[in-house]
Design a protein around this motif. Structure first.
Motif, PDB file in Angstrom:
ATOM      1  N   HIS A 163      -6.372  -2.948  13.626  1.00  0.00           N
ATOM      2  CA  HIS A 163      -7.513  -2.294  13.052  1.00  0.00           C
ATOM      3  C   HIS A 163      -8.687  -1.731  14.131  1.00  0.00           C
ATOM      4  N   SER A 183      -9.768 -10.407   4.418  1.00  0.00           N
ATOM      5  CA  SER A 183      -8.592  -9.546   4.892  1.00  0.00           C
ATOM      6  C   SER A 183      -8.612  -7.973   4.089  1.00  0.00           C
ATOM      7  N   GLY A 184      -8.995  -7.345   4.335  1.00  0.00           N
ATOM      8  CA  GLY A 184      -9.230  -5.812   3.902  1.00  0.00           C
ATOM      9  C   GLY A 184      -8.417  -5.718   2.566  1.00  0.00           C
ATOM     10  N   SER A 185      -7.160  -5.691   2.978  1.00  0.00           N
ATOM     11  CA  SER A 185      -6.257  -5.278   1.651  1.00  0.00           C
ATOM     12  C   SER A 185      -6.331  -6.551   0.672  1.00  0.00           C
ATOM     13  N   ARG A 227      -7.285  -5.503  -3.180  1.00  0.00           N
ATOM     14  CA  ARG A 227      -6.452  -4.774  -3.827  1.00  0.00           C
ATOM     15  C   ARG A 227      -5.617  -5.721  -4.667  1.00  0.00           C
ATOM     16  N   ASP A 264       4.346  -1.654   6.351  1.00  0.00           N
ATOM     17  CA  ASP A 264       3.077  -2.162   6.759  1.00  0.00           C
ATOM     18  C   ASP A 264       2.941  -2.512   8.180  1.00  0.00           C
ATOM     19  N   ALA A 265       2.104  -3.477   8.513  1.00  0.00           N
ATOM     20  CA  ALA A 265       2.022  -3.580   9.928  1.00  0.00           C
ATOM     21  C   ALA A 265       3.295  -4.679  10.226  1.00  0.00           C
ATOM     22  N   SER A 288      -2.753  -7.662  12.117  1.00  0.00           N
ATOM     23  CA  SER A 288      -3.345  -6.252  11.697  1.00  0.00           C
ATOM     24  C   SER A 288      -4.962  -6.351  11.911  1.00  0.00           C
ATOM     25  N   SER A 305      -1.653 -12.081   4.081  1.00  0.00           N
ATOM     26  CA  SER A 305      -3.076 -12.213   4.150  1.00  0.00           C
ATOM     27  C   SER A 305      -3.872 -11.595   2.990  1.00  0.00           C
ATOM     28  N   ARG A 324     -15.463  -5.497   7.482  1.00  0.00           N
ATOM     29  CA  ARG A 324     -13.962  -4.988   6.736  1.00  0.00           C
ATOM     30  C   ARG A 324     -14.221  -3.790   5.927  1.00  0.00           C
ATOM     31  N   LYS A 354      -2.165   3.871   3.160  1.00  0.00           N
ATOM     32  CA  LYS A 354      -2.698   2.651   3.753  1.00  0.00           C
ATOM     33  C   LYS A 354      -4.136   2.833   4.222  1.00  0.00           C
ATOM     34  N   TYR A 355      -4.452   1.641   4.380  1.00  0.00           N
ATOM     35  CA  TYR A 355      -5.836   1.140   5.017  1.00  0.00           C
ATOM     36  C   TYR A 355      -5.438   0.963   6.491  1.00  0.00           C
ATOM     37  N   TRP A 356      -6.222   1.567   7.559  1.00  0.00           N
ATOM     38  CA  TRP A 356      -5.647   1.538   8.894  1.00  0.00           C
ATOM     39  C   TRP A 356      -7.121   1.931   9.560  1.00  0.00           C
ATOM     40  N   MET A 366       0.297   6.458   9.518  1.00  0.00           N
ATOM     41  CA  MET A 366      -0.128   5.317   9.986  1.00  0.00           C
ATOM     42  C   MET A 366       0.560   4.936  11.319  1.00  0.00           C
ATOM     43  N   ALA A 422       0.883  -1.215  -0.077  1.00  0.00           N
ATOM     44  CA  ALA A 422       0.138  -0.047  -0.005  1.00  0.00           C
ATOM     45  C   ALA A 422       0.985   1.166   0.156  1.00  0.00           C
TER      46      ALA A 422
HETATM   47  O1  PMV Z   1      -5.676  -6.452   5.420  1.00  0.00           O
HETATM   48  P1  PMV Z   1      -5.052  -6.356   6.611  1.00  0.00           P
HETATM   49  O2  PMV Z   1      -6.238  -6.425   7.636  1.00  0.00           O
HETATM   50  O3  PMV Z   1      -4.009  -7.174   6.910  1.00  0.00           O
HETATM   51  O4  PMV Z   1      -4.557  -4.854   6.770  1.00  0.00           O
HETATM   52  C1  PMV Z   1      -3.520  -4.344   6.132  1.00  0.00           C
HETATM   53  C2  PMV Z   1      -2.930  -3.182   6.848  1.00  0.00           C
HETATM   54  C3  PMV Z   1      -1.718  -2.646   6.243  1.00  0.00           C
HETATM   55  O5  PMV Z   1      -0.985  -3.469   5.514  1.00  0.00           O
HETATM   56  C4  PMV Z   1      -0.838  -2.005   7.243  1.00  0.00           C
HETATM   57  C5  PMV Z   1      -2.216  -1.315   5.028  1.00  0.00           C
HETATM   58  C6  PMV Z   1      -2.526  -1.529   4.127  1.00  0.00           C
HETATM   59  O6  PMV Z   1      -3.409  -0.806   3.155  1.00  0.00           O
HETATM   60  O7  PMV Z   1      -2.168  -2.669   3.358  1.00  0.00           O
END
Ligand code: PMV
Length: 324
Positions: free
Chosen positions: A196, A140-142, A145, A282-283, A192, A108, A28, A18-20, A242, A15
């Motif tokens: 979140h 998983s949100g990301s 994408r 990222d995280a 993550s 993820s 999600r 970022k999504y947070w 973030m 990202a």
């Molecule tokens: O998709 P998740 O829940 O693993 O969250 C991803 C969070 C970050 O990687 C930190 C930021 C992002 O937008 O990918």
């Protein structure tokens, strides 16, 4: 006719914006929109097989059968799919990654993009790309994408069908690289998903969210115009924002290690000396160094001289999730 098994392959994504934080953590639905690029050299390959004889889903991850929280997360995800599309069969899932998982390299994202795609195929769901992206987001949100190709934007949206990612530039639009300085390859302590849920407790989160449309616009324009200077400034700002939120949550989460900070400083030095490079994290503690093709060799040479880096993983821009 329905198939008994299906295979899909997906790339993780890094990202830039970022999504947070979520506004709906079950679905999600993110608190803000985000932008990323897919990573061609890294992938998750997942085979799912219908398993009518099993009493629940079965997960084999990198050759090892999982029974704990990894299996639970996959079962919950597949339950959501089965409920939405009125399916009943349990699945046997065999998933392999060619890169370290749970260390801030978005395993993820590729895992759930590949699983969503393979499950959609085995259940014969015939989904459009946005529908598949929304579905992957539930795991998983990301992951939403990683479904489309190249450079992607995820608009936050208001509900399940509105919250998906789409490609705004193809993978060959700009030959950018991600050079990942791996300083830690053990699983991170705070996932993550739990990160979140703490985001809103930071006094900085609302400010970060309110400024996101501005950063998204700058980032997208920089990518479309291939303006590396503008891209570098905005992705570093976004990563720092973030991590500032993470560090000021209750409980606070500090993903950076001393080695992460040394590398971030080195990247700034490289830029001052005329090498196009920018960092984003990222995280996890590992540092992603984004650079155009013509500077990626110099970036790798510079990183190789630093101590504390276990491995450098490099990748150009990747395509979307595909069924094999
Ligand atoms: O998709 P998740 O829940 O693993 O969250 C991803 C969070 C970050 O990687 C930190 C930021 C992002 O937008 O990918």
């Amino acid at each position: 006719m329905e198939n008994n098994s299906a295979i899909a392959q997906a790339h993780p994504n890094i990202a830039f914006i970022k999504y947070w934080g979520n506004t709906d953590s079950t679905l999600r639905i993110p608190a803000n929109g985000s932008i990323s690029m897919n990573l061609a050299s890294l992938h998750t390959t997942t085979r799912v097989t219908k398993a009518p004889h099993l009493e629940n889903d079965q997960l084999i991850l990198n050759g090892e059968e999982k029974t704990g929280k990894e299996l639970k997360r996959v079962q919950l995800f597949l339950d959501q799919i089965r409920k939405r599309y009125h399916k009943v069969e349990y699945l046997k899932i065999k998933s392999e990654n060619n890169f370290p998982i749970s260390t801030g390299i978005a395993s993820s994202a590729s895992a759930f993009a590949a699983l969503a795609s393979a499950a959609a195929m085995v259940y014969n769901l015939k989904l459009s790309e946005p529908e598949l992206s929304s579905l992957a987001r539930l795991g998983s949100g990301s992951a939403c994408r990683s479904i489309p190709s190249g450079f992607c934007e995820w608009k936050a949206g208001q509900g399940h069908n509105e919250s998906y990612a789409f490609s705004f530039a193809p993978k060959d639009h700009w030959n950018l690289w991600d050079c990942i300085a791996v300083i830690e390859n053990k699983a991170k302590k705070v996932s993550s998903t739990s990160g979140h849920s703490f985001a809103q407790s930071s006094p900085l989160q609302n400010t970060r969210i309110a400024d996101t449309p501005r950063r998204l616009e700058i980032c997208k324009t920089a990518i479309i115009k291939k303006d590396f200077g503008k891209l570098a400034n905005i992705i570093e700002l976004d990563s720092n924002l973030m991590h500032a939120v993470m560090m000021t949550c209750d409980p606070p989460v500090m993903y950076w290690q001393p080695g992460s900070i040394s590398i971030m400083r080195k990247v700034r030095e490289m830029r001052q000396s005329g090498i196009n490079a920018a960092f984003t994290l990222d995280a996890g503690a590992n540092v992603h160094i984004i650079c155009p093709e013509d500077s990626h060799r110099k970036v790798i040479e510079t990183l190789k001289k630093l101590s504390g880096i276990q491995e450098i993983i490099t990748s150009p821009v990747g395509g979307g999730t595909k069924n094999l």
